[in-house]
Design a protein around this motif. Structure first.
Motif, PDB file in Angstrom:
ATOM      1  N   VAL A  18     -38.774  22.232  71.555  1.00 58.15           N
ATOM      2  CA  VAL A  18     -37.810  21.152  71.823  1.00 58.15           C
ATOM      3  C   VAL A  18     -36.604  21.712  71.851  1.00 58.15           C
ATOM      4  N   GLN A  19     -35.744  20.944  72.857  1.00 59.64           N
ATOM      5  CA  GLN A  19     -34.332  21.492  72.995  1.00 59.64           C
ATOM      6  C   GLN A  19     -33.374  20.609  72.600  1.00 59.64           C
ATOM      7  N   ILE A  20     -32.365  20.743  71.694  1.00 58.31           N
ATOM      8  CA  ILE A  20     -31.432  19.876  71.095  1.00 58.31           C
ATOM      9  C   ILE A  20     -30.241  20.286  71.672  1.00 58.31           C
ATOM     10  N   ASN A  21     -29.486  19.331  72.517  1.00 53.20           N
ATOM     11  CA  ASN A  21     -28.432  19.425  73.256  1.00 53.20           C
ATOM     12  C   ASN A  21     -27.072  19.170  72.703  1.00 53.20           C
ATOM     13  N   GLY A  28      -9.346  23.815  70.354  1.00 55.11           N
ATOM     14  CA  GLY A  28      -9.769  25.365  70.357  1.00 55.11           C
ATOM     15  C   GLY A  28     -11.148  25.656  70.374  1.00 55.11           C
ATOM     16  N   PHE A  29     -11.477  26.718  70.405  1.00 61.57           N
ATOM     17  CA  PHE A  29     -12.657  27.299  70.294  1.00 61.57           C
ATOM     18  C   PHE A  29     -12.790  28.624  69.720  1.00 61.57           C
ATOM     19  N   ASN A  30     -13.536  28.735  68.499  1.00 57.61           N
ATOM     20  CA  ASN A  30     -13.715  30.041  67.897  1.00 57.61           C
ATOM     21  C   ASN A  30     -15.081  30.142  67.227  1.00 57.61           C
ATOM     22  N   GLY A  31     -16.170  29.673  67.972  1.00 56.94           N
ATOM     23  CA  GLY A  31     -17.460  29.640  67.698  1.00 56.94           C
ATOM     24  C   GLY A  31     -18.103  28.703  67.619  1.00 56.94           C
ATOM     25  N   LEU A  32     -19.708  28.574  67.627  1.00 60.91           N
ATOM     26  CA  LEU A  32     -20.291  27.197  67.443  1.00 60.91           C
ATOM     27  C   LEU A  32     -21.411  27.584  66.846  1.00 60.91           C
ATOM     28  N   PHE A  33     -21.684  26.702  65.757  1.00 60.13           N
ATOM     29  CA  PHE A  33     -22.727  26.874  64.818  1.00 60.13           C
ATOM     30  C   PHE A  33     -23.762  25.862  64.730  1.00 60.13           C
ATOM     31  N   TRP A  34     -24.911  26.375  64.548  1.00 58.97           N
ATOM     32  CA  TRP A  34     -25.986  25.210  64.254  1.00 58.97           C
ATOM     33  C   TRP A  34     -26.477  25.214  62.928  1.00 58.97           C
ATOM     34  N   TYR A  35     -26.666  24.114  62.096  1.00 60.19           N
ATOM     35  CA  TYR A  35     -27.189  23.974  61.016  1.00 60.19           C
ATOM     36  C   TYR A  35     -28.320  22.990  60.887  1.00 60.19           C
ATOM     37  N   GLN A  36     -29.293  23.223  59.956  1.00 62.08           N
ATOM     38  CA  GLN A  36     -30.252  22.489  59.725  1.00 62.08           C
ATOM     39  C   GLN A  36     -29.806  21.638  58.274  1.00 62.08           C
ATOM     40  N   GLN A  37     -30.507  20.547  58.328  1.00 62.92           N
ATOM     41  CA  GLN A  37     -30.005  19.698  56.960  1.00 62.92           C
ATOM     42  C   GLN A  37     -31.670  18.956  56.872  1.00 62.92           C
ATOM     43  N   SER A  83     -39.107  19.216  60.746  1.00 61.86           N
ATOM     44  CA  SER A  83     -38.711  17.737  60.709  1.00 61.86           C
ATOM     45  C   SER A  83     -37.238  17.830  59.939  1.00 61.86           C
ATOM     46  N   ALA A  84     -35.988  17.649  60.521  1.00 60.77           N
ATOM     47  CA  ALA A  84     -34.820  17.696  59.695  1.00 60.77           C
ATOM     48  C   ALA A  84     -33.839  17.211  60.740  1.00 60.77           C
ATOM     49  N   SER A  85     -32.479  17.243  60.205  1.00 59.52           N
ATOM     50  CA  SER A  85     -31.378  16.926  61.094  1.00 59.52           C
ATOM     51  C   SER A  85     -30.823  18.212  61.432  1.00 59.52           C
ATOM     52  N   TYR A  86     -30.371  18.257  62.775  1.00 55.06           N
ATOM     53  CA  TYR A  86     -29.570  19.420  63.183  1.00 55.06           C
ATOM     54  C   TYR A  86     -28.492  19.101  63.623  1.00 55.06           C
ATOM     55  N   LEU A  87     -27.312  19.889  63.116  1.00 52.48           N
ATOM     56  CA  LEU A  87     -25.833  19.752  63.187  1.00 52.48           C
ATOM     57  C   LEU A  87     -25.419  20.798  64.065  1.00 52.48           C
ATOM     58  N   CYS A  88     -24.595  20.425  64.929  1.00 55.49           N
ATOM     59  CA  CYS A  88     -23.880  21.373  65.648  1.00 55.49           C
ATOM     60  C   CYS A  88     -22.234  21.393  65.178  1.00 55.49           C
ATOM     61  N   ALA A  89     -21.817  22.421  65.211  1.00 60.67           N
ATOM     62  CA  ALA A  89     -20.338  22.413  64.617  1.00 60.67           C
ATOM     63  C   ALA A  89     -19.575  23.445  65.410  1.00 60.67           C
ATOM     64  N   VAL A  90     -18.181  23.021  65.761  1.00 61.10           N
ATOM     65  CA  VAL A  90     -17.274  24.048  66.346  1.00 61.10           C
ATOM     66  C   VAL A  90     -16.296  24.516  65.351  1.00 61.10           C
ATOM     67  N   ARG A  91     -16.033  25.941  65.428  1.00 63.93           N
ATOM     68  CA  ARG A  91     -14.690  26.365  64.467  1.00 63.93           C
ATOM     69  C   ARG A  91     -13.793  26.360  65.552  1.00 63.93           C
ATOM     70  N   PRO A 105     -22.453  14.431  64.971  1.00 57.33           N
ATOM     71  CA  PRO A 105     -23.196  13.778  64.091  1.00 57.33           C
ATOM     72  C   PRO A 105     -24.572  14.022  63.627  1.00 57.33           C
ATOM     73  N   GLY A 106     -24.876  14.875  64.420  1.00 60.85           N
ATOM     74  CA  GLY A 106     -26.390  15.484  63.933  1.00 60.85           C
ATOM     75  C   GLY A 106     -27.204  14.930  64.708  1.00 60.85           C
ATOM     76  N   THR A 107     -28.579  15.609  65.096  1.00 61.62           N
ATOM     77  CA  THR A 107     -29.665  14.951  65.667  1.00 61.62           C
ATOM     78  C   THR A 107     -30.934  14.923  64.683  1.00 61.62           C
ATOM     79  N   ARG A 108     -31.774  13.836  64.234  1.00 61.08           N
ATOM     80  CA  ARG A 108     -32.863  13.641  63.713  1.00 61.08           C
ATOM     81  C   ARG A 108     -33.922  14.112  64.288  1.00 61.08           C
ATOM     82  N   LEU A 109     -34.553  15.263  64.030  1.00 58.46           N
ATOM     83  CA  LEU A 109     -35.832  15.586  64.874  1.00 58.46           C
ATOM     84  C   LEU A 109     -36.974  15.205  63.800  1.00 58.46           C
ATOM     85  N   SER A 110     -37.800  14.521  64.477  1.00 61.21           N
ATOM     86  CA  SER A 110     -39.320  14.178  63.803  1.00 61.21           C
ATOM     87  C   SER A 110     -40.317  15.071  64.414  1.00 61.21           C
TER      88      SER A 110
END
Lengths: 113, 115
Positions: A18-21, A28-37, A83-91, A105-110
């Motif tokens: 699966v690909q989550i966009n 500004g931009f100083n890095g992009l992070f992905w978190y699982q919740q 199965s979780a939410s995946y959060l994209c974050a920009v510093r 806002p997060g993507t809820r993956l089932s």
């Protein structure tokens, strides 16, 4: 203004890919992070991109295109525990100016059997 | 064990009654931050601190105060809570060097309800 977009929900089958966009517009931009919740839990770090290209880490990969303001998280060989939410974050600032994070806002993956 | 702790984990209070949510980390991190998480809005940064005695506003600071008198602690203060501050709050910490990713470690969250 600051804006990060992700799909709200996605569904995939165990064993699939699966690909989550994530698209972003930040001051500004100083890095992009992905978190699982997982539901009811704290976010945990998955990946980081600051240069264009693909970063691979086991079953998870993350891609960044700074010119397009676009990233994706690729999950391979899906397992039920994914199965979780995946959060994209920009510093959006560097150390000299603080360190502000903007989350999508997060993507809820089932993941279905 | 390296961790971020928050207290209390759950709190129900009434409008106008001052409260403090504590946050403590044992990883000697310079950077600490507070977020609130609301359905459909994701995590929004309230305040952050780059080091002791250095704090700055995030995207939603109104109605909140913070202080950073010691490196390990970063309390969040609501002087006069209102119902629109009902939310799930997370504290996070990391190293401050932005030349690398320095992932944020999140506390377990505090669920606050303001009646």
């Amino acid at each position: 203004g600051q804006n990060i977009d992700q799909p709200t929900e996605m569904t995939a089958t165990e064993g699939a890919i699966v690909q989550i966009n994530c698209t972003y517009q930040t001051s500004g931009f100083n890095g992009l992070f992905w978190y699982q919740q997982h539901a009811g839990e704290a976010p945990t770090f998955l990946s980081y991109n600051v240069l264009d290209g693909l970063e691979e880490k086991g079953r998870f990969s993350s891609f960044l295109s700074r010119s397009k303001g676009y990233s994706y998280l690729l999950l391979k060989e899906l397992q039920m525990k994914d199965s979780a939410s995946y959060l994209c974050a920009v510093r959006d600032r560097d150390y000299n100016y603080g360190q502000n994070f903007v989350f999508g806002p997060g993507t809820r993956l089932s993941v279905l059997p | 064990e390296a961790q971020v702790t928050q207290n209390p984990r759950y709190l129900i209070t009434v409008t106008g009654k001052k409260l403090t949510v504590t946050c403590s980390q044992n990883m000697n991190h310079e950077y600490m931050s507070w977020y609130r998480q609301d359905p459909g809005l994701g995590l929004r940064q309230i305040y952050y601190s780059m080091n002791v005695e250095v704090t700055d506003k995030g995207d939603v600071p109104e109605g909140y105060k913070v202080s950073r008198k010691e490196k390990r602690n970063f309390p969040l203060i609501l002087e006069s809570p209102s119902p629109n501050q009902t939310s799930l709050y997370f504290c996070a910490s990391s190293l401050a060097d932005t030349r690398d990713y320095n992932e944020q470690f999140f506390g377990p969250g505090t669920r606050l309800t303001v009646l």
